[in-house]
Design a protein around this motif. Structure first.
Motif, PDB file in Angstrom:
ATOM      1  N   GLU A 151     -29.784 -48.903 -12.335  1.00 44.42           N
ATOM      2  CA  GLU A 151     -30.726 -47.830 -12.052  1.00 44.42           C
ATOM      3  C   GLU A 151     -30.836 -46.808 -13.173  1.00 44.42           C
ATOM      4  O   GLU A 151     -31.801 -46.044 -13.230  1.00 44.42           O
ATOM      5  CB  GLU A 151     -30.391 -47.150 -10.719  1.00 44.42           C
ATOM      6  N   ASP A 152     -29.894 -46.781 -14.103  1.00 40.24           N
ATOM      7  CA  ASP A 152     -29.993 -45.836 -15.209  1.00 40.24           C
ATOM      8  C   ASP A 152     -30.650 -46.443 -16.442  1.00 40.24           C
ATOM      9  O   ASP A 152     -30.735 -45.801 -17.493  1.00 40.24           O
ATOM     10  CB  ASP A 152     -28.607 -45.291 -15.574  1.00 40.24           C
ATOM     11  N   LEU A 155     -33.778 -44.390 -17.853  1.00 36.78           N
ATOM     12  CA  LEU A 155     -33.391 -43.104 -18.428  1.00 36.78           C
ATOM     13  C   LEU A 155     -32.696 -43.291 -19.770  1.00 36.78           C
ATOM     14  O   LEU A 155     -32.975 -42.568 -20.736  1.00 36.78           O
ATOM     15  CB  LEU A 155     -32.487 -42.351 -17.455  1.00 36.78           C
ATOM     16  N   ASP A 156     -31.787 -44.248 -19.852  1.00 37.30           N
ATOM     17  CA  ASP A 156     -31.082 -44.492 -21.113  1.00 37.30           C
ATOM     18  C   ASP A 156     -32.061 -44.877 -22.217  1.00 37.30           C
ATOM     19  O   ASP A 156     -31.957 -44.392 -23.353  1.00 37.30           O
ATOM     20  CB  ASP A 156     -30.042 -45.607 -20.934  1.00 37.30           C
ATOM     21  N   GLN A 183     -33.922 -38.821 -10.935  1.00 39.58           N
ATOM     22  CA  GLN A 183     -34.209 -39.044 -12.348  1.00 39.58           C
ATOM     23  C   GLN A 183     -34.309 -37.719 -13.094  1.00 39.58           C
ATOM     24  O   GLN A 183     -33.829 -37.599 -14.227  1.00 39.58           O
ATOM     25  CB  GLN A 183     -35.513 -39.816 -12.512  1.00 39.58           C
ATOM     26  N   GLU A 186     -30.769 -36.345 -13.612  1.00 40.91           N
ATOM     27  CA  GLU A 186     -29.992 -37.107 -14.581  1.00 40.91           C
ATOM     28  C   GLU A 186     -30.510 -36.878 -15.997  1.00 40.91           C
ATOM     29  O   GLU A 186     -29.728 -36.847 -16.958  1.00 40.91           O
ATOM     30  CB  GLU A 186     -30.029 -38.594 -14.215  1.00 40.91           C
ATOM     31  N   LYS A 190     -28.366 -35.163 -19.329  1.00 49.46           N
ATOM     32  CA  LYS A 190     -28.238 -35.768 -20.654  1.00 49.46           C
ATOM     33  C   LYS A 190     -28.975 -34.994 -21.738  1.00 49.46           C
ATOM     34  O   LYS A 190     -28.491 -34.877 -22.872  1.00 49.46           O
ATOM     35  CB  LYS A 190     -28.774 -37.206 -20.628  1.00 49.46           C
TER      36      LYS A 190
END
Length: 276
Positions: A151-152, A155-156, A183, A186, A190
């Motif tokens: 699920e990340d 975003l990464d 989202q 998160e 970051k």
């Protein structure tokens, strides 16, 4: 070795209005990232539902499973630390809006006028899937087995794209992100809080009407198009209020009346951006 192109590539008619093409691309990508209980895509498209709970990958045997918790934690920490400090200082603008709200057209105009680097997470994911990187191969393997992406993943990929292009342009314009509050949170952990969030506000009925008008070249039947369109619009509407509330609380949200003609919508956007 099986032919993976059948799983990963979709042919779309690009000889159409940009918004219509963008809608088709968005619908295809969103089907893979944000699953619904019923499939949106037809059987000729990637029959996948991806970005759900990463715990569903526990039974998928990969070399990543052999990593210890400490190694995984260290990897995650390294990713966060790999983004240069100046990335967080660049102006970041999010454009959120439902399908048919005009966000593709308006994002193109914003990018050109304000010399921003436009990033669309769906495009970034597609590029990664087509790459020969270790991660790209890993993600393709998951898709071919009908598994869900961690699920990340999105975003990464977005954060890495921002870090790699930090010195290009005057900042970033991120279109179609975030899809939900998780989202958003998160991303802030970051990369920090976005400077401006433009919400292209448009009613579900107007969005549906626009999409139905643009989908006349689709290969699907009208009934299927209407059903898919309404499901996608309703899915957006069910999530956007919490995202809007999240950014309203942080005083970075600017609502734009997206039901107006495109030139009037862009004028509203310019008034916001010129004053910030």
């Amino acid at each position: 070795m099986p032919d993976t192109s059948a799983f990963l590539f979709i042919q779309l008619d690009a000889d159409r209005d940009e918004e219509e093409v963008f809608y088709d691309i968005s619908m295809t990508v969103d089907n893979k990232l944000y699953p619904t209980k019923e499939p949106i895509a037809g059987p000729s498209e990637l029959d996948l539902s991806l970005l759900a709970d990463s715990s569903s990958l526990a039974d998928v045997p990969t070399k990543f499973d052999e990593q210890t918790d400490e190694e995984v934690a260290g990897y995650a920490e390294a990713i966060g630390e790999s983004f240069p400090v100046e990335t967080k200082k660049q102006k970041v603008i999010f454009v959120i809006g439902g399908p048919g709200s005009g966000k593709a057209l308006q994002s193109e105009k914003i990018e050109e006028r304000y010399s921003l680097k436009r990033l669309y997470p769906g495009d970034i994911l597609c590029s990664e899937l087509q790459s020969h990187s270790e991660r790209g191969r890993f993600l393709r393997d998951l898709l071919e087995r009908g598994e869900q992406l961690p699920e990340d993943t999105l975003l990464d990929l977005l954060c890495e794209a921002m870090a790699s292009t930090v010195r290009q342009g005057k900042g970033f314009l991120v279109t179609g992100f975030p899809k939900n509050v998780k989202q958003a949170q998160e991303y802030e952990t970051k990369m920090g809080q976005p400077d401006i969030v433009l919400f292209l506000e448009c009613s579900a009925d107007i969005m549906s009407q626009r999409l139905q008008q643009r989908a006349t070249c689709s290969l699907h039947t009208k009934e299927a198009r209407d059903r898919d369109t309404r499901r996608r619009v309703d899915g957006f509407c069910s999530l956007v209020s919490s995202v809007v509330g999240h950014y309203e609380h942080r005083e970075v949200l600017h609502k734009i009346d997206a039901e107006q003609p495109p030139e009037d919508v862009f004028e509203q956007i310019c008034l916001v951006l010129d004053s910030c």
